[in-house]
Design a protein around this motif. Structure first.
Motif, mmCIF file in Angstrom:
data_model
loop_
_atom_site.group_PDB
_atom_site.id
_atom_site.type_symbol
_atom_site.label_atom_id
_atom_site.label_comp_id
_atom_site.label_asym_id
_atom_site.label_seq_id
_atom_site.Cartn_x
_atom_site.Cartn_y
_atom_site.Cartn_z
ATOM 1 N N ARG A 63 24.970 -0.329 7.425
ATOM 2 C CA ARG A 63 26.403 -0.625 7.487
ATOM 3 C C ARG A 63 26.668 -1.832 8.398
ATOM 4 N N ILE A 64 25.992 -1.877 9.524
ATOM 5 C CA ILE A 64 26.156 -3.004 10.450
ATOM 6 C C ILE A 64 25.715 -4.304 9.787
ATOM 7 N N GLU A 65 24.568 -4.268 9.099
ATOM 8 C CA GLU A 65 24.077 -5.468 8.412
ATOM 9 C C GLU A 65 25.018 -5.891 7.296
ATOM 10 N N LEU A 66 25.574 -4.928 6.581
ATOM 11 C CA LEU A 66 26.534 -5.236 5.517
ATOM 12 C C LEU A 66 27.786 -5.894 6.090
ATOM 13 N N GLU A 67 28.283 -5.380 7.195
ATOM 14 C CA GLU A 67 29.463 -5.978 7.835
ATOM 15 C C GLU A 67 29.159 -7.397 8.303
ATOM 16 N N LYS A 68 27.961 -7.617 8.853
ATOM 17 C CA LYS A 68 27.566 -8.975 9.261
ATOM 18 C C LYS A 68 27.519 -9.906 8.061
ATOM 19 N N SER A 69 26.996 -9.402 6.944
ATOM 20 C CA SER A 69 26.916 -10.218 5.731
ATOM 21 C C SER A 69 28.303 -10.588 5.228
ATOM 22 N N PHE A 70 29.226 -9.621 5.239
ATOM 23 C CA PHE A 70 30.599 -9.908 4.805
ATOM 24 C C PHE A 70 31.255 -10.949 5.711
ATOM 25 N N GLU A 71 31.021 -10.853 6.997
ATOM 26 C CA GLU A 71 31.583 -11.837 7.931
ATOM 27 C C GLU A 71 31.012 -13.229 7.658
ATOM 28 N N GLU A 72 29.731 -13.307 7.358
ATOM 29 C CA GLU A 72 29.106 -14.595 7.038
ATOM 30 C C GLU A 72 29.678 -15.160 5.746
ATOM 31 N N ILE A 73 29.893 -14.308 4.754
ATOM 32 C CA ILE A 73 30.493 -14.754 3.494
ATOM 33 C C ILE A 73 31.902 -15.282 3.741
ATOM 34 N N LYS A 74 32.685 -14.590 4.542
ATOM 35 C CA LYS A 74 34.039 -15.049 4.861
ATOM 36 C C LYS A 74 34.002 -16.390 5.584
ATOM 37 N N ARG A 75 33.069 -16.525 6.528
ATOM 38 C CA ARG A 75 32.947 -17.778 7.272
ATOM 39 C C ARG A 75 32.594 -18.926 6.329
ATOM 40 N N LEU A 76 31.633 -18.695 5.435
ATOM 41 C CA LEU A 76 31.226 -19.730 4.489
ATOM 42 C C LEU A 76 32.348 -20.070 3.507
ATOM 43 N N ARG A 77 33.113 -19.053 3.078
ATOM 44 C CA ARG A 77 34.240 -19.291 2.177
ATOM 45 C C ARG A 77 35.284 -20.177 2.863
ATOM 46 N N ASP A 78 35.588 -19.863 4.118
ATOM 47 C CA ASP A 78 36.563 -20.657 4.855
ATOM 48 C C ASP A 78 36.064 -22.086 5.073
ATOM 49 N N GLN A 79 34.776 -22.214 5.368
ATOM 50 C CA GLN A 79 34.195 -23.539 5.564
ATOM 51 C C GLN A 79 34.260 -24.348 4.270
ATOM 52 N N LEU A 80 33.936 -23.706 3.148
ATOM 53 C CA LEU A 80 33.993 -24.380 1.856
ATOM 54 C C LEU A 80 35.423 -24.809 1.530
ATOM 55 N N HIS A 81 36.389 -23.950 1.821
ATOM 56 C CA HIS A 81 37.793 -24.299 1.580
ATOM 57 C C HIS A 81 38.185 -25.509 2.415
ATOM 58 N N ASP A 82 37.824 -25.503 3.694
ATOM 59 C CA ASP A 82 38.166 -26.615 4.578
ATOM 60 C C ASP A 82 37.532 -27.919 4.096
ATOM 61 N N GLU A 83 36.273 -27.850 3.669
ATOM 62 C CA GLU A 83 35.600 -29.053 3.170
ATOM 63 C C GLU A 83 36.239 -29.545 1.877
ATOM 64 N N ASN A 84 36.676 -28.613 1.038
ATOM 65 C CA ASN A 84 37.349 -28.978 -0.203
ATOM 66 C C ASN A 84 38.643 -29.718 0.098
ATOM 67 N N VAL A 85 39.406 -29.234 1.071
ATOM 68 C CA VAL A 85 40.658 -29.884 1.452
ATOM 69 C C VAL A 85 40.387 -31.307 1.945
ATOM 70 N N VAL A 86 39.371 -31.452 2.790
ATOM 71 C CA VAL A 86 39.035 -32.776 3.321
ATOM 72 C C VAL A 86 38.620 -33.717 2.195
ATOM 73 N N LEU A 87 37.790 -33.230 1.277
ATOM 74 C CA LEU A 87 37.356 -34.080 0.163
ATOM 75 C C LEU A 87 38.524 -34.489 -0.715
ATOM 76 N N ARG A 88 39.436 -33.559 -0.976
ATOM 77 C CA ARG A 88 40.611 -33.907 -1.784
ATOM 78 C C ARG A 88 41.452 -34.984 -1.088
ATOM 79 N N GLU A 89 41.606 -34.851 0.222
ATOM 80 C CA GLU A 89 42.367 -35.857 0.967
ATOM 81 C C GLU A 89 41.670 -37.211 0.919
ATOM 82 N N GLN A 90 40.347 -37.206 1.026
ATOM 83 C CA GLN A 90 39.603 -38.468 0.969
ATOM 84 C C GLN A 90 39.735 -39.119 -0.402
ATOM 85 N N ILE A 91 39.682 -38.311 -1.453
ATOM 86 C CA ILE A 91 39.838 -38.859 -2.803
ATOM 87 C C ILE A 91 41.234 -39.441 -2.970
#
Length: 85
Positions: A21-49
């Motif tokens: 359960r602890i490992e699963l929660e850590k994995s979900f947190e990592e997925i959320k972090r990566l999703r947020d990072q991907l969203h932020d990078e997408n916003v920056v790329l759109r602004e650059q374009i």
């Protein structure tokens, strides 16, 4: 007084389940972090374009292309996918 005839005991080791359960929660947190990072990078790329290109220069100014552009702008604010053929 009655004598104790039989004693039964059961235990369940939940250590592995708790670790999983602890490992699963850590994995979900990592997925959320990566999703947020991907969203932020997408916003920056759109602004650059947007800054690097004038959209009309990419699409063109013909009336046919402008008609396509106007239809695309109707669904652009949504999460819908658009196929232009």
């Amino acid at each position: 007084m009655r004598d104790l005839v039989e004693w039964k005991e059961t235990t369940t080791d939940v250590t592995e389940q708790a670790q999983a359960r602890i490992e699963l929660e850590k994995s979900f947190e990592e997925i959320k972090r990566l999703r947020d990072q991907l969203h932020d990078e997408n916003v920056v790329l759109r602004e650059q374009i947007d800054q690097a290109f004038v959209f009309e220069e990419i699409v063109g100014t013909s009336s046919a292309l402008q008609g396509v552009l106007s239809r695309l702008m109707k669904v652009a604010p949504t999460d819908s996918s658009v196929l232009v053929s």
